[in-house]
Design a protein around this motif. Structure first.
Motif, PDB file in Angstrom:
ATOM      1  N   VAL A  54       2.067   1.297   5.166  1.00 36.49           N
ATOM      2  CA  VAL A  54       2.435   0.002   5.728  1.00 36.49           C
ATOM      3  C   VAL A  54       3.546   0.200   6.647  1.00 36.49           C
ATOM      4  N   GLY A  55       3.831  -0.772   7.831  1.00 38.77           N
ATOM      5  CA  GLY A  55       4.977  -0.370   8.656  1.00 38.77           C
ATOM      6  C   GLY A  55       5.701  -1.629   8.697  1.00 38.77           C
ATOM      7  N   THR A  56       6.914  -1.549   9.290  1.00 39.93           N
ATOM      8  CA  THR A  56       7.577  -2.922   9.684  1.00 39.93           C
ATOM      9  C   THR A  56       8.588  -2.633  10.928  1.00 39.93           C
ATOM     10  N   VAL A  57       8.902  -3.585  11.419  1.00 38.27           N
ATOM     11  CA  VAL A  57      10.049  -3.621  12.408  1.00 38.27           C
ATOM     12  C   VAL A  57      11.152  -4.608  12.118  1.00 38.27           C
ATOM     13  N   SER A  58      12.233  -3.841  12.054  1.00 36.53           N
ATOM     14  CA  SER A  58      13.493  -4.748  11.447  1.00 36.53           C
ATOM     15  C   SER A  58      14.434  -4.175  11.837  1.00 36.53           C
ATOM     16  N   THR A  59      15.682  -5.133  11.849  1.00 32.28           N
ATOM     17  CA  THR A  59      17.077  -4.683  11.905  1.00 32.28           C
ATOM     18  C   THR A  59      17.810  -4.558  10.444  1.00 32.28           C
ATOM     19  N   VAL A  68       6.193  -9.377  -0.678  1.00 33.01           N
ATOM     20  CA  VAL A  68       5.130  -9.215  -1.849  1.00 33.01           C
ATOM     21  C   VAL A  68       3.751  -9.613  -1.295  1.00 33.01           C
ATOM     22  N   LEU A  69       3.700 -10.829  -0.507  1.00 31.72           N
ATOM     23  CA  LEU A  69       2.150 -11.358  -0.135  1.00 31.72           C
ATOM     24  C   LEU A  69       1.678 -10.370   0.744  1.00 31.72           C
ATOM     25  N   SER A  70       2.577  -9.755   1.737  1.00 36.14           N
ATOM     26  CA  SER A  70       1.896  -8.984   2.945  1.00 36.14           C
ATOM     27  C   SER A  70       1.565  -7.557   2.442  1.00 36.14           C
ATOM     28  N   VAL A  71       2.375  -6.951   1.553  1.00 35.82           N
ATOM     29  CA  VAL A  71       2.068  -5.883   0.806  1.00 35.82           C
ATOM     30  C   VAL A  71       0.788  -5.836   0.173  1.00 35.82           C
ATOM     31  N   GLN A  72       0.582  -6.945  -0.653  1.00 35.27           N
ATOM     32  CA  GLN A  72      -0.462  -6.984  -1.556  1.00 35.27           C
ATOM     33  C   GLN A  72      -1.702  -7.297  -0.559  1.00 35.27           C
ATOM     34  N   ALA A 121      11.211  -1.225  -0.516  1.00 40.13           N
ATOM     35  CA  ALA A 121      11.260  -1.244  -1.907  1.00 40.13           C
ATOM     36  C   ALA A 121       9.813  -1.644  -2.357  1.00 40.13           C
ATOM     37  N   TYR A 122       9.402  -2.329  -1.979  1.00 46.54           N
ATOM     38  CA  TYR A 122       8.013  -3.080  -2.565  1.00 46.54           C
ATOM     39  C   TYR A 122       6.973  -1.852  -2.292  1.00 46.54           C
ATOM     40  N   CYS A 123       6.840  -1.293  -1.185  1.00 51.27           N
ATOM     41  CA  CYS A 123       6.087  -0.221  -0.883  1.00 51.27           C
ATOM     42  C   CYS A 123       5.924   0.993  -1.710  1.00 51.27           C
ATOM     43  N   SER A 124       7.367   1.278  -2.057  1.00 58.60           N
ATOM     44  CA  SER A 124       7.553   2.643  -2.804  1.00 58.60           C
ATOM     45  C   SER A 124       7.225   2.230  -4.165  1.00 58.60           C
ATOM     46  N   ARG A 125       7.610   0.990  -4.694  1.00 58.20           N
ATOM     47  CA  ARG A 125       7.173   0.776  -6.163  1.00 58.20           C
ATOM     48  C   ARG A 125       5.611   0.591  -6.231  1.00 58.20           C
ATOM     49  N   ASN A 126       5.057   0.490  -5.281  1.00 55.94           N
ATOM     50  CA  ASN A 126       3.350   0.425  -5.352  1.00 55.94           C
ATOM     51  C   ASN A 126       2.653   1.825  -4.602  1.00 55.94           C
ATOM     52  N   GLU A 127       3.870   2.892  -4.507  1.00 59.30           N
ATOM     53  CA  GLU A 127       3.016   4.103  -4.033  1.00 59.30           C
ATOM     54  C   GLU A 127       2.439   4.058  -2.665  1.00 59.30           C
ATOM     55  N   LEU A 128       2.829   3.012  -1.885  1.00 60.46           N
ATOM     56  CA  LEU A 128       2.289   3.170  -0.234  1.00 60.46           C
ATOM     57  C   LEU A 128       3.067   3.881   0.532  1.00 60.46           C
ATOM     58  N   LYS A 129       2.728   4.394   1.530  1.00 59.92           N
ATOM     59  CA  LYS A 129       3.642   5.349   2.567  1.00 59.92           C
ATOM     60  C   LYS A 129       3.999   4.052   3.600  1.00 59.92           C
ATOM     61  N   VAL A 130       5.298   4.222   3.663  1.00 67.37           N
ATOM     62  CA  VAL A 130       6.020   3.148   4.369  1.00 67.37           C
ATOM     63  C   VAL A 130       6.754   3.572   5.894  1.00 67.37           C
ATOM     64  N   PHE A 131       6.507   3.109   6.850  1.00 70.31           N
ATOM     65  CA  PHE A 131       7.023   3.561   8.335  1.00 70.31           C
ATOM     66  C   PHE A 131       7.972   2.386   8.514  1.00 70.31           C
ATOM     67  N   VAL A 132       9.203   2.750   8.482  1.00 70.10           N
ATOM     68  CA  VAL A 132      10.374   1.699   8.980  1.00 70.10           C
ATOM     69  C   VAL A 132      10.842   1.923  10.491  1.00 70.10           C
TER      70      VAL A 132
END
Ligand SMILES: Cc1ncc(COP(=O)(O)O)c(C=O)c1O
Ligand SMILES: [Zn+2]
Length: 385
Positions: free
Chosen positions: A113-118, A99-103, A127-138
């Motif tokens: 926004v992107g993230t590197v994750s398992t 929540v802090l990093s997306v804001q 979840a947080y990006c979709s809610r805030n209408e940000l494009k997210v690369f996973v």
């Protein structure tokens, strides 16, 4: 200000920068203050946070229960509390940092926004990006299980399976798209700030002698430690609890370096453990975890896959279904009690980082299942009286 605790260099907050030129992850300078009255964690701990969380960004993370483990406490002769992070909005502690990093991304004016994750962080950031209408690369490893991919994809990100070294992907991602994509990765400075709230909540409920922290990239350990240090600097506590970092034997670069008194971690080749979520072979926060363990007299413990599975079943019998990557804490506690490194009667908190509903490995459930025909129901049930 962002600063590097390894070389002391400082950076202005207006830049989208997360790593120091020396290669170490940056952190926000320390906050001081007081815990305020209130229900919502983002207003209660406002003095310690770098930004004011917009309520619309929040999915209701935090305020998780600290549960006493009843039979395990008796069995191990210590008071064990489970900090149940499985009840966060996407079922892991990651939400507190997301929540802090997306804001932060939106405050920098970045809409991707992107993230590197398992898995856990991927679901959380999506979840947080979709809610805030940000494009997210996973970006996930190419062999990630379908079960995890399903949960992530349902939130609607652009999910890309990456073939190649997962450890290198972290560094590559931060060079990708730079001012156009904000990568909310494991050690992002604003993510670390969110994890501090775990330390604050623990302090408010029951101040322990030991806190056990499952460790992969090092972000969670660094965040919880920073939280306790800031409480101490603010005069709220006199001493911080003893911090214990736990890794799986099959991927334990931090414990390896700790045990051999090295100042820097070495890359782990071919990680092999059922605790997939904590199998980063080249943890970006690893050197900093080592520094903190040394400075604050912490411990680093490795546990086997067999002990992890047993611990997962034990924790389930306390009513909490967690991932193998979270069960490592109890496995470590059992081992440290056996070696008498944790004394009888000690107060211990184990952070249960994520829900078992997402994990691909659980103990043999079919073996523990009975079958009966409907007409024999009464007899069948009575067999267990
Ligand atoms: C369930 C779970 N526990 C613990 C961790 C360790 O956190 P970190 O990578 O910040 O050390 C992770 C990280 O992905 C995780 O998913
Ligand atoms: Zn530096």
């Amino acid at each position: 200000m962002l600063e590097c605790e390894a070389c002391g260099k400082q950076y202005d907050l207006s830049e989208n920068i997360q790593l120091c030129r020396c290669g170490e992850p940056l952190v926000l300078e320390r906050h001081h203050g007081d815990i305020r009255e209130g229900k919502h964690i983002w207003s209660k701990y406002r003095d310690f946070l770098p930004l004011k969380v917009d309520e619309e960004f929040s999915l209701g993370e935090g305020n998780t229960p600290l549960l006493k483990a009843l039979s395990l406490s008796k069995k191990l002769d210590v008071n064990i509390h489970l900090k149940n992070e499985t009840v966060n909005p996407t079922w892991s502690f990651k939400d507190r940092g997301t929540v802090l990093s997306v804001q932060r991304a939106t405050e920098l004016g970045i809409e991707r926004v992107g993230t590197v994750s398992t898995g856990n962080m991927a679901a959380s950031v999506s979840a947080y990006c979709s809610r805030n209408e940000l494009k997210v690369f996973v970006l996930v490893p190419s062999d990630l299980s379908n079960k995890k991919v399903e949960q992530i994809n349902t939130y609607g990100p652009i999910l890309i399976k990456i073939s190649g070294d997962y450890g290198d992907l972290y560094y590559e991602s931060l060079e990708t798209g730079k001012s156009e994509i904000y990568f909310s990765n494991s050690n992002s400075p604003f993510r670390i700030e969110g994890y501090k709230t775990i330390a604050f909540e623990i302090y408010e409920e029951k101040f322990p002698d030991y806190v056990i922290i499952p460790t992969s990239s090092g972000g969670l350990f660094r965040g919880v430690t920073k939280g306790f240090i800031e409480l101490k600097r603010s005069g709220i506590i006199d001493e911080i609890p003893t911090l214990i970092s736990v890794q799986a034997e099959g991927c334990s670069p931090i414990c390896e370096a700790f045990d051999s008194d090295e100042k820097e971690i070495r890359r782990w080749f071919r990680p092999k453990t059922i605790a997939r979520a904590i199998s980063n072979p080249f943890p970006p926060g690893g050197d900093d975890v080592l520094r903190k363990l040394e400075k604050h007299d912490g411990m680093c413990e490795r546990v086997s896959d067999r002990d992890i599975l047993n611990a997962q079943a034990d924790i389930a019998r306390e009513g909490v279904f967690c991932q193998p990557s979270s069960a490592v804490g109890l496995a470590a506690l059992k081992s440290l009690r056996k070696k008498d490194k944790i004394e009888k009667g000690a107060d211990v908190v184990s952070i249960i980082t994520g829900s078992g509903l997402k994990s691909e490995v659980i103990f043999d459930t079919e073996q523990a299942t009975s079958h009966c025909d409907l007409e024999d129901l009464e007899t069948c049930i009575r067999r267990f009286f």
